[in-house]
Design an enzyme around this catalytic site. Structure first.
Site, PDB file in Angstrom:
ATOM      1  N   VAL A  48      40.581  43.459  43.605  1.00 15.68           N
ATOM      2  CA  VAL A  48      40.429  44.628  43.201  1.00 15.68           C
ATOM      3  C   VAL A  48      39.859  45.276  42.009  1.00 15.68           C
ATOM      4  O   VAL A  48      39.589  46.552  42.149  1.00 15.68           O
ATOM      5  CB  VAL A  48      42.051  44.470  42.715  1.00 15.68           C
ATOM      6  CG1 VAL A  48      42.419  45.937  42.328  1.00 15.68           C
ATOM      7  CG2 VAL A  48      43.195  44.297  44.088  1.00 15.68           C
ATOM      8  N   CYS A  49      39.214  44.549  41.103  1.00 10.47           N
ATOM      9  CA  CYS A  49      37.940  44.929  40.232  1.00 10.47           C
ATOM     10  C   CYS A  49      37.754  44.976  41.036  1.00 10.47           C
ATOM     11  O   CYS A  49      36.668  46.647  39.864  1.00 10.47           O
ATOM     12  CB  CYS A  49      37.946  43.657  39.532  1.00 10.47           C
ATOM     13  SG  CYS A  49      39.137  43.122  38.366  1.00 10.47           S
TER      14      CYS A  49
END
Length: 232
Positions: A48-49
């Protein structure tokens, strides 16, 4: 240093190590007239990051147009940030076909390995931990004005990626309403009509906006929903 308690409060100055070197003063890094966005992510080399920071590479020119500086933060080392940057830039190139090629991240990332800064700023997520049991940073967003006050804070859980187009929209609203006596209604985008502040009476509103005011009739009979064109 203490954490900002809410919008309108002075954001603390601090020192920090980043993948681009040492910042001796956050205030000096922002500069006199710029705004800033400080955003944290849980961990380098995570899915996600990586999608989030790749999107920020794509949107960096839009934030620059608005005189907004970007700076990230996690509890990883500066060396980890530098190595992870290759993955971020590779994903950016995959997602943004035809965009300008970037050879480096257009923003620094703070290496808060001892978690002291993130703890002071209230960025830690007690439910997210690494393999050693250490807590990780949440997906926090602080928008800081040129006056070094906190304008907005948003805290997302680790499982929910941020919508940076929405953050950009919020910046447009904050910068407009900082200098014009209007507010922005639901789903507002830059260029859309605005509303007159409820603290401004009709006489003062007419002086400010003339005949451009359109009051919407509501069943209550109260004339509080007053629309005006975007005050360019």
């Amino acid at each position: 240093m203490c954490a900002p308690s809410g919008p309108g409060n002075k954001f603390p100055d601090f020192q920090a190590e980043t993948n681009e070197g040492f910042i001796s003063s956050f205030y000096d890094w922002i500069g006199k007239d710029s705004w800033a966005i400080l955003f944290s992510h849980p961990r380098d080399f995570t899915p996600v990051c990586t999608t989030e920071l790749a999107r920020l590479v794509q949107l960096a020119p839009e934030f620059k147009k608005r005189n907004v500086k970007l700076i990230g933060l996690s509890c990883d080392s500066a060396d980890s940030h530098s190595k992870w940057a290759d993955d971020i830039l590779a994903l950016y190139k995959m997602k943004c076909v035809g965009c300008d090629s970037e050879k480096k991240l257009p923003y620094p990332i703070i290496a808060d390995e001892d978690r002291s800064l993130a703890t002071e700023l209230g960025m830690m997520d007690p439910d997210e931990r690494d393999e050693k049991g250490n807590t990780l940073t949440a997906r926090c967003v602080f928008i800081i004005g040129s006056d070094k006050t906190l304008k907005l804070s948003i805290l997302y859980p680790a499982t929910t990626g941020r919508n940076f187009d929405e953050i950009l929209r919020v910046v447009d609203s904050l910068q407009l309403t900082a200098v014009k006596l209007v507010a922005t209604p639901v789903d507002w985008k830059d260029g859309d009509d605005c509303v007159v502040l409820p603290t401004i009476d009709d006489n003062e509103a007419k002086k400010l906006f003339g005949e451009k005011i359109h009051t919407i009739d509501l069943p209550s009979g109260k004339h509080y929903l007053r629309m005006v064109p975007h005050p360019k």
